[in-house]
Design a protein around this motif. Structure first.
Motif, PDB file in Angstrom:
ATOM      1  N   ALA A 111       0.839  -1.203   0.000  1.00  0.00           N
ATOM      2  CA  ALA A 111       0.000   0.000   0.000  1.00  0.00           C
ATOM      3  C   ALA A 111       0.871   1.249   0.000  1.00  0.00           C
ATOM      4  N   ASN A 112       1.973   1.215   0.738  1.00  0.00           N
ATOM      5  CA  ASN A 112       2.912   2.331   0.786  1.00  0.00           C
ATOM      6  C   ASN A 112       3.495   2.588  -0.607  1.00  0.00           C
ATOM      7  N   THR A 113       3.903   1.526  -1.285  1.00  0.00           N
ATOM      8  CA  THR A 113       4.495   1.655  -2.617  1.00  0.00           C
ATOM      9  C   THR A 113       3.483   2.164  -3.631  1.00  0.00           C
ATOM     10  N   LEU A 114       2.280   1.619  -3.580  1.00  0.00           N
ATOM     11  CA  LEU A 114       1.237   2.057  -4.503  1.00  0.00           C
ATOM     12  C   LEU A 114       0.896   3.523  -4.287  1.00  0.00           C
ATOM     13  N   GLY A 115       0.848   3.943  -3.029  1.00  0.00           N
ATOM     14  CA  GLY A 115       0.567   5.343  -2.724  1.00  0.00           C
ATOM     15  C   GLY A 115       1.645   6.263  -3.264  1.00  0.00           C
ATOM     16  N   ARG A 116       2.905   5.873  -3.094  1.00  0.00           N
ATOM     17  CA  ARG A 116       4.016   6.683  -3.608  1.00  0.00           C
ATOM     18  C   ARG A 116       3.931   6.807  -5.128  1.00  0.00           C
ATOM     19  N   PHE A 117       3.721   5.690  -5.794  1.00  0.00           N
ATOM     20  CA  PHE A 117       3.700   5.703  -7.257  1.00  0.00           C
ATOM     21  C   PHE A 117       2.552   6.563  -7.771  1.00  0.00           C
ATOM     22  N   THR A 118       1.403   6.458  -7.149  1.00  0.00           N
ATOM     23  CA  THR A 118       0.236   7.226  -7.592  1.00  0.00           C
ATOM     24  C   THR A 118       0.452   8.719  -7.400  1.00  0.00           C
ATOM     25  N   VAL A 119       0.927   9.095  -6.228  1.00  0.00           N
ATOM     26  CA  VAL A 119       1.118  10.510  -5.915  1.00  0.00           C
ATOM     27  C   VAL A 119       2.234  11.128  -6.764  1.00  0.00           C
ATOM     28  N   ASN A 120       3.365  10.427  -6.850  1.00  0.00           N
ATOM     29  CA  ASN A 120       4.496  10.987  -7.592  1.00  0.00           C
ATOM     30  C   ASN A 120       4.242  11.023  -9.102  1.00  0.00           C
ATOM     31  N   GLY A 124       3.591  14.651  -8.979  1.00  0.00           N
ATOM     32  CA  GLY A 124       5.030  14.820  -9.179  1.00  0.00           C
ATOM     33  C   GLY A 124       5.468  14.831 -10.619  1.00  0.00           C
ATOM     34  N   LEU A 125       4.530  15.046 -11.543  1.00  0.00           N
ATOM     35  CA  LEU A 125       4.868  15.181 -12.973  1.00  0.00           C
ATOM     36  C   LEU A 125       5.629  13.959 -13.487  1.00  0.00           C
ATOM     37  N   VAL A 126       4.963  12.823 -13.494  1.00  0.00           N
ATOM     38  CA  VAL A 126       5.514  11.551 -13.969  1.00  0.00           C
ATOM     39  C   VAL A 126       6.741  11.147 -13.148  1.00  0.00           C
ATOM     40  N   GLY A 127       6.767  11.576 -11.897  1.00  0.00           N
ATOM     41  CA  GLY A 127       7.840  11.162 -11.007  1.00  0.00           C
ATOM     42  C   GLY A 127       9.047  12.058 -10.986  1.00  0.00           C
ATOM     43  N   LEU A 128       9.070  13.130 -11.767  1.00  0.00           N
ATOM     44  CA  LEU A 128      10.237  14.015 -11.786  1.00  0.00           C
ATOM     45  C   LEU A 128      10.437  14.717 -10.449  1.00  0.00           C
ATOM     46  N   ILE A 129       9.345  14.903  -9.717  1.00  0.00           N
ATOM     47  CA  ILE A 129       9.407  15.543  -8.396  1.00  0.00           C
ATOM     48  C   ILE A 129       8.905  14.538  -7.364  1.00  0.00           C
ATOM     49  N   ASP A 130       9.673  14.362  -6.308  1.00  0.00           N
ATOM     50  CA  ASP A 130       9.274  13.445  -5.241  1.00  0.00           C
ATOM     51  C   ASP A 130       8.443  14.219  -4.226  1.00  0.00           C
ATOM     52  N   VAL A 131       7.138  14.048  -4.309  1.00  0.00           N
ATOM     53  CA  VAL A 131       6.249  14.730  -3.358  1.00  0.00           C
ATOM     54  C   VAL A 131       5.811  13.789  -2.242  1.00  0.00           C
ATOM     55  N   SER A 132       6.199  12.521  -2.325  1.00  0.00           N
ATOM     56  CA  SER A 132       5.772  11.547  -1.316  1.00  0.00           C
ATOM     57  C   SER A 132       6.559  11.666  -0.020  1.00  0.00           C
ATOM     58  N   ASP A 133       7.862  11.879  -0.119  1.00  0.00           N
ATOM     59  CA  ASP A 133       8.673  11.988   1.096  1.00  0.00           C
ATOM     60  C   ASP A 133       8.188  13.116   2.005  1.00  0.00           C
ATOM     61  N   PRO A 134       7.955  14.336   1.472  1.00  0.00           N
ATOM     62  CA  PRO A 134       7.432  15.399   2.345  1.00  0.00           C
ATOM     63  C   PRO A 134       6.063  15.070   2.935  1.00  0.00           C
ATOM     64  N   MET A 135       5.323  14.177   2.279  1.00  0.00           N
ATOM     65  CA  MET A 135       4.001  13.787   2.771  1.00  0.00           C
ATOM     66  C   MET A 135       4.086  12.662   3.797  1.00  0.00           C
ATOM     67  N   GLY A 136       5.310  12.212   4.097  1.00  0.00           N
ATOM     68  CA  GLY A 136       5.478  11.156   5.086  1.00  0.00           C
ATOM     69  C   GLY A 136       5.262   9.760   4.539  1.00  0.00           C
TER      70      GLY A 136
END
Length: 262
Positions: A111-120, A124-136
């Motif tokens: 679930a953690n991995t799926l959440g990161r992939f979906t959000v970023n 995060g513009l196809v993953g170019l920006i990591d917005v998951s780490d700041p979100m915890g």
């Protein structure tokens, strides 16, 4: 005279050859401190050492004259560019991590991995920006070698594969399976292009990250045994991390313990 045209399959095969060369015995040994923090046992059984050393010499030559120079040049590029490449390639690898999380029976990590992939991928513009780490939502990694270890499959002997590098038999099998496995399928030219871009960028980015470690190990009297043992130590800790099922990588927990004085 007919024009020469490179098919996408030919390009992918050539890229794959370049990609596996970065493993020239490295096999992702960067988080060495995590293994020491975990105090894991990492028995090394190397009955075919003479053959392994011969293959290692070939792998090292490929790395010395092909990939390492490219990685050194890459490190001189602007940090914002390097970070973007790192973010994109790690995000594109998340589906494989997700599959291994599921195979390990860890719903929390999946679930953690799926959440990161979906959000970023979206924010995060196809993953170019990591917005998951700041979100915890911290990132962890998983591969088929780790999954086999979680299932209880033993290490086996040390195997040095041409271009695939150093590792035990279990992890070598997992590495080959990981290279062949494509969670996106082959039905879209756009996805294939993204996969190729991610593969090339990830190879160079990861090799650049490992340069300080491999440079220091090459100063030791026996580079082969030093690198082999570092890989074995890291992989033992990596399998333990999978068995524990934490969504926070072991190296981060180790650093936290060090800061707290443990």
């Amino acid at each position: 005279m007919p024009s020469l045209k490179c098919s996408p399959a030919l390009i992918r095969h050539a890229t794959l050859l370049l990609a596996v060369s970065y493993l020239v015995g490295c096999s992702s040994p960067a988080p060495v401190a995590s293994a020491r923090c975990a105090q894991v046992d990492y028995p090394v059984f190397d009955p075919a050492q003479r053959v392994n050393r011969g293959i290692f010499a070939f792998n090292k030559a490929v790395d010395d004259y092909a990939l390492a120079p490219v990685a050194r040049g890459y490190r001189h590029l602007p940090n914002v560019f390097q970070q973007g490449v790192h973010n994109f390639t790690t995000n594109f690898a998340e589906p494989k991590v997700f599959v291994n999380d599921l195979l390990q029976g860890n719903l929390k990590r999946s679930a953690n991995t799926l959440g990161r992939f979906t959000v970023n991928t979206t924010l995060g513009l196809v993953g170019l920006i990591d917005v998951s780490d700041p979100m915890g939502i911290p990132r962890h990694t998983a591969d088929f070698g780790q999954t086999f270890g979680v299932w209880g499959i033993g290490n086996g002997p040390i195997v040095e594969l041409p271009l695939l590098g150093t590792g035990n038999a279990r992890d070598a099998a997992g590495r080959v399976l990981g290279l062949a496995f494509n969670p996106f399928g082959n039905n879209s030219d756009s996805l294939q292009t993204l996969a190729t871009t991610s593969l090339v960028g990830g190879v160079i980015d990861q090799r650049a990250e490992l340069l300080p470690l491999t440079d220091s190990l090459q100063k030791l009297p026996d580079y082969y045994s030093a690198l082999r043992d570092v890989v074995a130590e890291h992989r033992a800790a990596f399998v333990l991390e999978g068995k524990q099922g934490s969504t926070q990588p072991e190296k981060d927990r180790c650093q936290g313990a060090t800061r707290d004085g443990f």
